[in-house]
Design a protein around this motif. Sequence first.
Motif, PDB file in Angstrom:
ATOM      1  N   GLY A  62      42.282  39.037  57.435  1.00 48.15           N
ATOM      2  CA  GLY A  62      41.416  38.163  58.216  1.00 48.15           C
ATOM      3  C   GLY A  62      40.788  37.058  57.406  1.00 48.15           C
ATOM      4  N   TYR A  63      41.174  36.887  56.152  1.00 44.66           N
ATOM      5  CA  TYR A  63      40.628  35.812  55.315  1.00 44.66           C
ATOM      6  C   TYR A  63      41.646  35.473  54.243  1.00 44.66           C
ATOM      7  N   CYS A  64      41.480  34.320  53.639  1.00 47.37           N
ATOM      8  CA  CYS A  64      42.299  33.902  52.500  1.00 47.37           C
ATOM      9  C   CYS A  64      41.499  34.171  51.229  1.00 47.37           C
ATOM     10  N   TRP A  65      41.999  35.028  50.364  1.00 50.74           N
ATOM     11  CA  TRP A  65      41.246  35.472  49.195  1.00 50.74           C
ATOM     12  C   TRP A  65      40.821  34.303  48.334  1.00 50.74           C
ATOM     13  N   ARG A  66      41.745  33.416  48.002  1.00 51.10           N
ATOM     14  CA  ARG A  66      41.416  32.336  47.070  1.00 51.10           C
ATOM     15  C   ARG A  66      40.422  31.357  47.678  1.00 51.10           C
ATOM     16  N   ASN A  67      40.513  31.086  48.988  1.00 43.46           N
ATOM     17  CA  ASN A  67      39.600  30.124  49.597  1.00 43.46           C
ATOM     18  C   ASN A  67      38.183  30.676  49.698  1.00 43.46           C
ATOM     19  N   LEU A  68      38.052  31.937  50.066  1.00 46.68           N
ATOM     20  CA  LEU A  68      36.723  32.537  50.125  1.00 46.68           C
ATOM     21  C   LEU A  68      36.143  32.674  48.719  1.00 46.68           C
ATOM     22  N   PHE A  69      36.972  33.010  47.757  1.00 41.53           N
ATOM     23  CA  PHE A  69      36.556  33.058  46.351  1.00 41.53           C
ATOM     24  C   PHE A  69      36.054  31.689  45.888  1.00 41.53           C
ATOM     25  N   SER A  70      36.752  30.625  46.255  1.00 40.67           N
ATOM     26  CA  SER A  70      36.340  29.269  45.868  1.00 40.67           C
ATOM     27  C   SER A  70      35.018  28.884  46.518  1.00 40.67           C
ATOM     28  N   GLU A 105      35.871  41.721  48.843  1.00 38.39           N
ATOM     29  CA  GLU A 105      35.182  42.199  47.644  1.00 38.39           C
ATOM     30  C   GLU A 105      35.333  41.155  46.543  1.00 38.39           C
ATOM     31  N   TYR A 106      34.223  40.563  46.155  1.00 35.71           N
ATOM     32  CA  TYR A 106      34.260  39.519  45.125  1.00 35.71           C
ATOM     33  C   TYR A 106      34.600  40.133  43.777  1.00 35.71           C
ATOM     34  N   ASN A 107      35.536  39.501  43.081  1.00 32.20           N
ATOM     35  CA  ASN A 107      35.952  39.991  41.768  1.00 32.20           C
ATOM     36  C   ASN A 107      36.395  38.801  40.934  1.00 32.20           C
TER      37      ASN A 107
END
Length: 799
Positions: A609-617, A52-54
Amino acid sequence: MDGLLDDAVVERAARRNGDERAIGGLPKIKDILRRNRRDSDPQMEAPDLDFEYNDTDTLPHEIAELYSYSESPEFYQNRVKFLEQLERKFPGSKWPTLPLSQKKADLMTLLDQLEVVNASERMDAARSLLYLAHGNYSIGMKENDLLALSRKNLFLMLECGVFQAIIQLLCLEMDNLERAMEAMHKGNISIIDNMEIRVALSILYLFIENLRKDDPSDTENERKSREEFIKDLSEPIVEDDSLVSVLFVMLLKFCSGNMPHYPIKKILLLIWKIVLTTLGGVEVFADRKKELRVKAGLPAEYENPKSVKAMSLANLAFDPPTTIERKSRDELIIALQEDRNASTPTASGDPSSGVIRPKGNAKGLEFRPKVRILDVEAFVENSRAKFSCFECADMGTNDLAGLPDPIKESIEVLRAHVYTPLSDIQIKEDDQLEGKLVGKPLEDAMLPERVSETENLYKVLLPNLPQYMIALLKVLLAAAPTSKARSDSLNILVDVVPQEIPNSIIESTQLTLDINRHKEIIVKAISAILFLLLKHFKINHIYQFEFMSQHLVFANCIQLILKFFNQNTIQLLQYVTAKNNISTTDFTNCVLRSALEEDSAESSPPDPGYCWRNLFSCINLVRILQKLTKWKHSRTMMLVVFKSAPILKRALKVRHPLMQLYVLKLLKVQAKYLGRNWRRSNMKIISSIYQMVRHRLHDDWAYGNDLDARPWDFQTEEYALRACVDRFNARYYSTDVSAVVQSDDELIKVDMNPVDVNPLSVLGEEVELSDSWKEHYEDWVDREVFFDPPNWDHVLNHL
């Protein structure tokens, strides 16, 4: 492919022929084929990412990312320093049980200690304040109790003036030339060289990160204190410079090499959180846009906003089609006949029996198509020319005399979908204002008042904004996963390298993970800063957005983002799902370890299943790239020239709908330039664009018919835009930038005053000549006049 190259067959043939090189070379062939199959096989994507993008991650994660793992021993030292000074002040007491008056007295003692000359005593006071800001952590506390106590302590520290005192401490330590000279001569800079600045930045970060949001437990006084605190973040602290301006100056000094010991990660994180706190995040964008559209006389919304579909677009773009429920031709005819029989005329009397209305789970578009007013005007003009209609100079788009009825109906459909963006209104108002100011000096002009937090930030950043953008991109380049270590690159690891070299494999592995994590956090902070600034500047005024975006393009931001994504499929998926974390060393787990060990179930949450900061970037960088190239043909051609299509196609395999939506937008704008063969071999991507990306009526994006794509006009387009932006900056901010807008290679002085063209007044103006010119005047006359007399016959023959 496996059928064409069967491993057993090749091996038997090699042994039969006695060719050992074929056997030895077989694994290489298999690796090549397997790698190629990964990049092209539709089944190689990662699973759907429930992300969830925030604006930010959770508070514990954001606080944990403030520190590197090399700083974890300092947590215990901070606690020891605080307990020692508390024991001296109030023997035998504990902070939570102290009355409010004694807590304030202890804080005032620490503030007095911050102003002493002895650097060691100042550092002890700063460490004690950092321990208080974290909530007096101790073994056995719960995480929620720690966060609640931290918030209460910060409100009390804010009331006692700790925030302003720490800013003064930061300004004192950042100008410490002795520490800078020691770091430059030392060569191998470590975390011991920037301890004072790190502690000050950490305290400021905790203030902003904890108090930027409301909390139901806050009292009325605390809410007022929080609102005043957010307002004060935009106020000047050093002469006319605000806190964010001071931090950007620190960024410039770091990138120039004058202050190589600055902790760059903490600086970037603090800039990001200040911009997010003062301007707002995702929720503020929509509200601010509605407010400005209504103020400009436009509808607040073109349609009801819809969130991006939860389904993964990768299913549409790559996965093989599933079994579709098919109906026979007779069943379809019966269904159509039932629809016709069930339909009735509308209230206006128009028959609707011929319209098949979808019902139930009928599929349709998730958006309402848009049309620009320029598209309507172009369609009307082309229709008039095609049908040889009468035309005159003052004919508008409302005069449709002589056009066939189907053309008129098409025009009505286009008008029903016209969308007027806020930027068009802003450009129109600026052009009208410029027309009124022709022939008038700027001092006598009555300019409209522009007051907002975004406006204040733009005024602060404007004088050095090109340098700020270049500095951010330099650090982003050094932290990109595809960048190779170079001797001339920035050393961004100064706040992660420990004082002592690791002596064991475990320590070396931890340092490697810490370095990778450190780079990921830097990319996260820079992508968030750029995206927030672009978004807010575009809402505030389009020319502010264009000024920043142009300097990003001039600084090769498009190439840098493409370089960031220029990884093979496996590397990109590994970056999105990277696990460069040691959960037991994160801040909360480190200081509350015993409490977490007692309840191990809570200390090991399930892997998302994902890295929050990397997907956010990644999402931020794709959105930045889309904003820079939207409606800019020259920049779209840059995407084509840099061969971004295969890079973006690989990015589609990250199965998150928001990221894939903006990747599809980037592929859409350049599809017409990629050729027929590319479109033929990527029909699933074309279908996904049709289904998921908003349609522009009369936009032949999938074909090669682009009337606006004139290569000779690309440079002219950028120059014209640059001239408009320079005039806007000179008109509103001439006192801030002295009517000078600095570019990469030159200084362009924009003078709005009228030019004196009367020769008598110009020749009669007194000009003060320099002493050097007077001294060499005779030499100039001898060389230019007497030594080489003019050939008047030649001049007369060429008149």
